[in-house]
Design a protein around this motif. Structure first.
Motif, PDB file in Angstrom:
ATOM      1  N   ILE A  69      85.517  68.054  75.151  1.00  0.00           N
ATOM      2  CA  ILE A  69      84.114  68.132  75.580  1.00  0.00           C
ATOM      3  C   ILE A  69      83.409  69.280  74.859  1.00  0.00           C
ATOM      4  O   ILE A  69      82.259  69.156  74.408  1.00  0.00           O
ATOM      5  N   GLY A  70      84.125  70.404  74.737  1.00  0.00           N
ATOM      6  CA  GLY A  70      83.563  71.546  74.013  1.00  0.00           C
ATOM      7  C   GLY A  70      83.271  71.220  72.561  1.00  0.00           C
ATOM      8  O   GLY A  70      82.244  71.646  72.000  1.00  0.00           O
ATOM      9  N   ILE A  71      84.168  70.449  71.928  1.00  0.00           N
ATOM     10  CA  ILE A  71      83.961  70.046  70.531  1.00  0.00           C
ATOM     11  C   ILE A  71      82.715  69.176  70.405  1.00  0.00           C
ATOM     12  O   ILE A  71      81.900  69.335  69.473  1.00  0.00           O
ATOM     13  N   TYR A  72      82.535  68.244  71.347  1.00  0.00           N
ATOM     14  CA  TYR A  72      81.351  67.382  71.310  1.00  0.00           C
ATOM     15  C   TYR A  72      80.072  68.205  71.445  1.00  0.00           C
ATOM     16  O   TYR A  72      79.050  67.919  70.780  1.00  0.00           O
ATOM     17  N   PHE A  73      80.111  69.221  72.308  1.00  0.00           N
ATOM     18  CA  PHE A  73      78.943  70.111  72.402  1.00  0.00           C
ATOM     19  C   PHE A  73      78.709  70.833  71.068  1.00  0.00           C
ATOM     20  O   PHE A  73      77.581  70.961  70.604  1.00  0.00           O
ATOM     21  N   ILE A  75      79.508  69.947  68.002  1.00  0.00           N
ATOM     22  CA  ILE A  75      79.013  69.115  66.899  1.00  0.00           C
ATOM     23  C   ILE A  75      77.679  68.442  67.222  1.00  0.00           C
ATOM     24  O   ILE A  75      77.194  67.598  66.477  1.00  0.00           O
ATOM     25  N   GLY A  76      77.086  68.825  68.371  1.00  0.00           N
ATOM     26  CA  GLY A  76      75.736  68.377  68.700  1.00  0.00           C
ATOM     27  C   GLY A  76      75.643  67.063  69.450  1.00  0.00           C
ATOM     28  O   GLY A  76      74.532  66.561  69.671  1.00  0.00           O
ATOM     29  N   GLN A  77      76.776  66.499  69.859  1.00  0.00           N
ATOM     30  CA  GLN A  77      76.749  65.236  70.596  1.00  0.00           C
ATOM     31  C   GLN A  77      76.790  65.549  72.109  1.00  0.00           C
ATOM     32  O   GLN A  77      77.790  65.356  72.788  1.00  0.00           O
ATOM     33  N   VAL A  78      75.648  66.045  72.587  1.00  0.00           N
ATOM     34  CA  VAL A  78      75.552  66.534  73.968  1.00  0.00           C
ATOM     35  C   VAL A  78      75.665  65.404  74.981  1.00  0.00           C
ATOM     36  O   VAL A  78      76.350  65.532  76.009  1.00  0.00           O
ATOM     37  N   ASN A  79      74.994  64.295  74.730  1.00  0.00           N
ATOM     38  CA  ASN A  79      75.065  63.171  75.670  1.00  0.00           C
ATOM     39  C   ASN A  79      76.495  62.682  75.858  1.00  0.00           C
ATOM     40  O   ASN A  79      76.925  62.354  76.972  1.00  0.00           O
ATOM     41  N   GLU A  80      77.228  62.620  74.732  1.00  0.00           N
ATOM     42  CA  GLU A  80      78.624  62.196  74.808  1.00  0.00           C
ATOM     43  C   GLU A  80      79.442  63.184  75.640  1.00  0.00           C
ATOM     44  O   GLU A  80      80.281  62.783  76.454  1.00  0.00           O
ATOM     45  N   GLY A 267      85.677  65.744  53.633  1.00  0.00           N
ATOM     46  CA  GLY A 267      84.530  65.873  54.516  1.00  0.00           C
ATOM     47  C   GLY A 267      84.305  67.317  54.915  1.00  0.00           C
ATOM     48  O   GLY A 267      85.139  68.198  54.679  1.00  0.00           O
ATOM     49  N   ASP A 268      83.155  67.589  55.588  1.00  0.00           N
ATOM     50  CA  ASP A 268      82.893  68.946  56.043  1.00  0.00           C
ATOM     51  C   ASP A 268      83.541  69.190  57.398  1.00  0.00           C
ATOM     52  O   ASP A 268      84.180  68.314  57.997  1.00  0.00           O
ATOM     53  N   ILE A 269      83.330  70.407  57.928  1.00  0.00           N
ATOM     54  CA  ILE A 269      83.991  70.823  59.166  1.00  0.00           C
ATOM     55  C   ILE A 269      83.539  69.994  60.356  1.00  0.00           C
ATOM     56  O   ILE A 269      84.318  69.702  61.273  1.00  0.00           O
ATOM     57  N   VAL A 270      82.253  69.581  60.371  1.00  0.00           N
ATOM     58  CA  VAL A 270      81.748  68.763  61.479  1.00  0.00           C
ATOM     59  C   VAL A 270      82.451  67.405  61.486  1.00  0.00           C
ATOM     60  O   VAL A 270      82.853  66.902  62.537  1.00  0.00           O
ATOM     61  N   ASP A 271      82.615  66.827  60.297  1.00  0.00           N
ATOM     62  CA  ASP A 271      83.341  65.558  60.202  1.00  0.00           C
ATOM     63  C   ASP A 271      84.786  65.725  60.668  1.00  0.00           C
ATOM     64  O   ASP A 271      85.357  64.844  61.317  1.00  0.00           O
ATOM     65  N   GLY A 272      85.369  66.871  60.316  1.00  0.00           N
ATOM     66  CA  GLY A 272      86.747  67.140  60.737  1.00  0.00           C
ATOM     67  C   GLY A 272      86.861  67.216  62.260  1.00  0.00           C
ATOM     68  O   GLY A 272      87.775  66.652  62.859  1.00  0.00           O
ATOM     69  N   PHE A 273      85.908  67.947  62.867  1.00  0.00           N
ATOM     70  CA  PHE A 273      85.915  68.041  64.325  1.00  0.00           C
ATOM     71  C   PHE A 273      85.698  66.672  64.971  1.00  0.00           C
ATOM     72  O   PHE A 273      86.314  66.339  65.976  1.00  0.00           O
ATOM     73  N   PHE A 274      84.795  65.889  64.376  1.00  0.00           N
ATOM     74  CA  PHE A 274      84.525  64.563  64.931  1.00  0.00           C
ATOM     75  C   PHE A 274      85.786  63.689  64.865  1.00  0.00           C
ATOM     76  O   PHE A 274      86.126  62.975  65.819  1.00  0.00           O
ATOM     77  N   SER A 275      86.481  63.757  63.722  1.00  0.00           N
ATOM     78  CA  SER A 275      87.711  62.984  63.572  1.00  0.00           C
ATOM     79  C   SER A 275      88.773  63.450  64.575  1.00  0.00           C
ATOM     80  O   SER A 275      89.582  62.658  65.053  1.00  0.00           O
ATOM     81  N   PHE A 276      88.763  64.750  64.848  1.00  0.00           N
ATOM     82  CA  PHE A 276      89.729  65.290  65.813  1.00  0.00           C
ATOM     83  C   PHE A 276      89.396  64.860  67.238  1.00  0.00           C
ATOM     84  O   PHE A 276      90.293  64.647  68.061  1.00  0.00           O
ATOM     85  N   ALA A 277      88.075  64.702  67.550  1.00  0.00           N
ATOM     86  CA  ALA A 277      87.643  64.499  68.936  1.00  0.00           C
ATOM     87  C   ALA A 277      87.708  63.052  69.406  1.00  0.00           C
ATOM     88  O   ALA A 277      87.890  62.785  70.593  1.00  0.00           O
TER      89      ALA A 277
END
Length: 819
Positions: A69-73, A75-80, A267-277
């Motif tokens: 949940i923290g990762i989603y916050f 990377i800017g995906q607050v609704n998720e 990819g960049d760090i945001v893409d990495g976090f997204f792939s992780f999440a």
């Protein structure tokens, strides 16, 4: 406690260094409180709901999901993030409320504690907090009080109490201050002591405190309850364990996808976090607790319709493991009635079909006297066409029915010859007695087991005349008892004693009796019981019978229904008491029937079987039954006291061996269904992960976004799982596998094959349309859920159809062009 009722109250006061008139001094009270503590039984208070909710976060999978949940916050995906947090909190609330219900159970015991007491101290009568009572305190008791400690009566004015919390008996008991000479009395017969938690129904008196707090009789019972209240909701614990395992695999997948995104695809760090999440959202079935709560509702409701109340699905799992049913004979293995089969009077054993019923209306006749005693010493009433007996004593009902059906005048005796006193039956004396007014005199009417009765008889009636009983008479009576017992009859002896004055409870009323005769009652086995026992054994369920009959009668019944063979035997309570523990442990496993047991014997039997790995089902309805109910894998309350109902696993109003087998079979099917649901959840998660990994590696990006995965996890999986659950009656009934045990061992290979196949179909459909492929994925998952059973109930079919309709509606909404 046992030393106090054998002493006069003066001796008790003296030994406790008190004063019956002035009570204790404050100095003595302070010294005693410092030495022995407060008059409190320590009962755990339990945790509140907020604390229980916080405790859930000690589980690894929940902490990991908070990280996601923290990762989603981040990377800017607050609704998720908010959506995921909401679903997690809903799970936590569901878990916590279930846990808090268990915490409430122990609070029931707090009701047994009184708050205030009226005592004499320093010569003055004062009201104090009950917890400040000490041994030696002189206490004043009045109508309506809850007894605050164990108290030896000093004086009493018609004191009557209900002490079912301690003795287990629900009737009102009269108490008096007189010294009791008998040794080793059961609690039901200790009439000069008031037990903590008893309620004074009538009268008033004064007594001296002999035990407080943990030294009281009720504390012993509560201790056993608290000691065995630690198991909790095992289903939740197992689900947490499963999700933790899913989480470990998810971390590996997340790390793998992050590595590909960062180092292969650059990819960049945001893409990495997204792939992780995304992987935990897809792979961890985090809505499982909501799903189990929904399924639990349907299953518990289904049990309730059948007259069985269960607490939760953990009880269902325990029921599925039962391999030994320990139950009373009457009502479970035999009919809930008995009828008169034969009588023994005047040295003659006579079958009921050979009785001259006309003789029963003659005034001076031994057979008439036996029936006379049996009806006067009988609590059965005939009301609105039904025979009502408060103890459900089938022999009393059987005799009353025999008398009424044969139009014998003795039926009316209770109304004519008034009862003035009752000494209830208990399992130590094995006698019941009443004092009735007969003409201008009084008679003690006594019924009970043959040995107990004969030990108190000095005379017998023969051909209507009383004479001194001889050894030859006793031999003939015992031989008749043996003959009837071998015929499978429950034998009751009848005797009496005449008085020319009204005797009191303080006299030894059950002595110098005149033996009148015996009646043999036949309690037939239930229809098809032999076949049911065979069916149970096929399911690895073995019966153990508890009976009030003697060994010979029990053996006859056991052979008739096929429970006894060359190996299995009958064991009596007397034999258990007089047998060395080592010998008992060697033979107890070969016993199929136990005779004339008390609660302590059932507890001993339960402990033994538990130690050797047997899973027992036992039932009871009194607080004294709680020790063995808590030892059992499943403790079943028979509509008993509120505390017993709350602290037992299952509540039933009526039960037979067939109904108990059906409960176990249903539970096994439900557990199989739950295992299928967990397997199905794993398959859905695995399919979603394979689809996304494959699509990413094929350069198609992540086909399933956050909301697609959420839809599969929360909507598709839950509705299909409910369909599987509603179909539990078509599951296999022999399996006794535990939920969560080696959950991955048997399913990984076949699960991977099925998941890969569905993923291939979905990926192939991508060439048509991405939204169509999502519909195909969900429909494939619905079809997958249907394959878990060969047959389906109408409810499960409707559930699958409903799920398909929901998917189509969702697809239409997704494909609807924007206006």
């Amino acid at each position: 406690m046992t030393e106090w009722y054998n002493l006069s109250w003066n001796e008790v006061v003296e030994q406790l260094n008190s004063d019956a008139n002035k009570g204790l001094t404050e100095e003595k009270v302070e010294k005693l409180q410092n030495s022995y503590g407060k008059n409190i039984i320590e009962i755990p208070k339990g945790n509140n709901i907020l604390y229980i909710m916080l405790l859930q976060f000690k589980n690894f999978w929940l902490l990991y999901m908070l990280l996601i949940i923290g990762i989603y916050f981040y990377i800017g995906q607050v609704n998720e993030a908010i959506s995921l947090f909401g679903i997690l909190m809903l799970n936590i609330i569901v878990i916590s409320f279930g846990e808090s219900e268990r915490e409430k159970e122990i609070k029931e015991l707090q009701r047994l504690q009184s708050s205030q007491a009226m005592v004499v101290r320093n010569g003055a009568t004062v009201k104090i907090a009950a917890e400040d009572l000490v041994v030696g305190d002189i206490i004043i008791l009045n109508d309506g009080d809850i007894v605050p400690a164990d108290i030896r009566l000093i004086e009493g004015d018609n004191i009557k109490v209900k002490e079912g919390a301690v003795t287990g008996e629900g009737y009102t008991v009269e108490k008096y201050s007189t010294k009791i000479e008998d040794k080793e009395l059961p609690l039901t017969e200790v009439r000069n002591i008031l037990f903590k938690s008893s309620a004074i129904i009538e009268g008033s008196g004064k007594g001296i405190v002999i035990a407080t707090g943990t030294g009281t009789e009720i504390a012993n019972i509560i201790g056993l309850v608290v000691e065995n209240n630690e198991e909790g909701n095992m289903i939740n614990k197992k689900l947490h364990s499963i999700l933790n395992s899913f989480t470990v695999i998810s971390i590996i997948i997340s790390a793998f996808m992050a590595f590909i995104q960062l180092y292969i695809l650059k990819g960049d760090i945001v893409d990495g976090f997204f792939s992780f999440a995304w992987a935990p959202i897809a792979f961890i079935p985090f809505s499982i607790f909501i799903l189990i709560e929904i399924i639990s509702y349907f299953i518990i409701k289904d049990f309730n319709k059948k007259g069985t109340v269960i607490k939760n699905l953990s009880v269902v799992e325990n029921l599925s493991k039962i391999n030994m049913i320990c139950e009373d004979k009457v009502g479970v293995f035999s009919e809930n009635y008995a009828h008169v089969k034969s009588v023994y009077v005047d040295d003659n054993l006579i079958g009921v079909e050979d009785l001259n019923l006309m003789e029963l209306n003659e005034e001076f006749n031994t057979l008439n006297r036996v029936i006379h005693i049996g009806m006067l010493c009988n609590d059965t009433k005939f009301t609105n066409g039904e025979y009502i007996n408060p103890k459900n004593d089938i022999t009393e009902i059987g005799l009353a029915k025999f008398v009424r059906e044969n139009n014998i005048h003795s039926l009316q005796l209770e109304g004519i010859e008034n009862r003035v006193l009752t000494i209830p039956f208990d399992k130590d004396r094995r006698l019941m007695s009443t004092i009735n007014r007969v003409d201008n005199n009084y008679r003690a009417n006594v019924r009970g087991t043959v040995d107990s009765l004969l030990n108190r008889c000095t005379h017998l009636m023969k051909n209507g005349v009383e004479k001194e009983i001889a050894e030859e008479d006793i031999r003939k009576i015992k031989y008749a008892d043996i003959q009837m017992s071998r015929m499978g009859l429950y034998v009751v002896g009848f005797g009496y004693r005449n008085y020319n004055y009204e005797p009191s409870i303080n006299e030894n009323l059950e002595s110098n009796l005149v033996f009148a005769g015996l009646i043999g009652f036949y309690n037939p086995p239930l229809n098809e019981i032999s076949n049911l026992i065979k069916k149970g054994r096929e399911l690895n369920i073995h019966p153990i019978i508890f009976t009030e009959e003697n060994k010979l009668t029990a053996e006859s019944f056991g052979k008739k229904i096929g429970i006894l063979n060359r190996v299995t035997r009958v064991l009596s309570a007397v034999e258990m008491d007089n047998m060395p523990e080592e010998d008992l442990n060697k033979i107890i496993g070969r016993m199929s029937i136990f005779s004339k047991l008390e609660s302590k014997h059932k507890t001993k039997i339960g402990k033994h079987y538990k130690e050797i790995g047997q899973n027992l089902m036992m039932s009871g309805k009194r607080i004294t039954d709680l020790p063995y109910l808590r030892i059992s894998k499943v403790g079943m309350a028979l509509d008993g006291t509120n505390i017993v109902n709350k602290l037992s696993d299952v509540l039933v109003k009526e039960r037979t061996y067939e109904s108990l087998l059906n409960i176990i079979i249903s539970s096994r099917k439900i557990v199989n269904s739950l295992i299928n649901i967990i397997t199905y959840s794993f398959l859905c998660s695995l399919t979603a992960v394979i689809v996304n990994i494959a699509s990413k590696l094929l350069g198609l990006g992540y086909v399933l976004n956050f909301y697609n995965i959420l839809w599969i996890n929360v909507i598709t999986t839950i509705i299909s799982s409910i369909g599987i659950a509603l179909n539990y009656k078509n599951e296999e009934e022999y399996n006794t596998e535990s939920i969560g045990k080696n959950i991955f061992n048997g399913i990984i290979l076949k699960s991977i094959f099925k998941a890969v196949f569905i993923a291939a179909v979905v990926l192939g459909s991508l060439y048509l349309n991405e939204k169509i492929s999502f519909l195909i994925l969900n429909l494939c998952l619905i079809i997958l859920s249907i394959t878990f059973n060969k047959k389906h109930t109408s409810k499960s079919k409707l559930c699958y159809i409903f799920n398909a309709v929901v998917q189509l509606i969702y697809f239409i909404i997704l494909t609807k062009p924007n206006i």
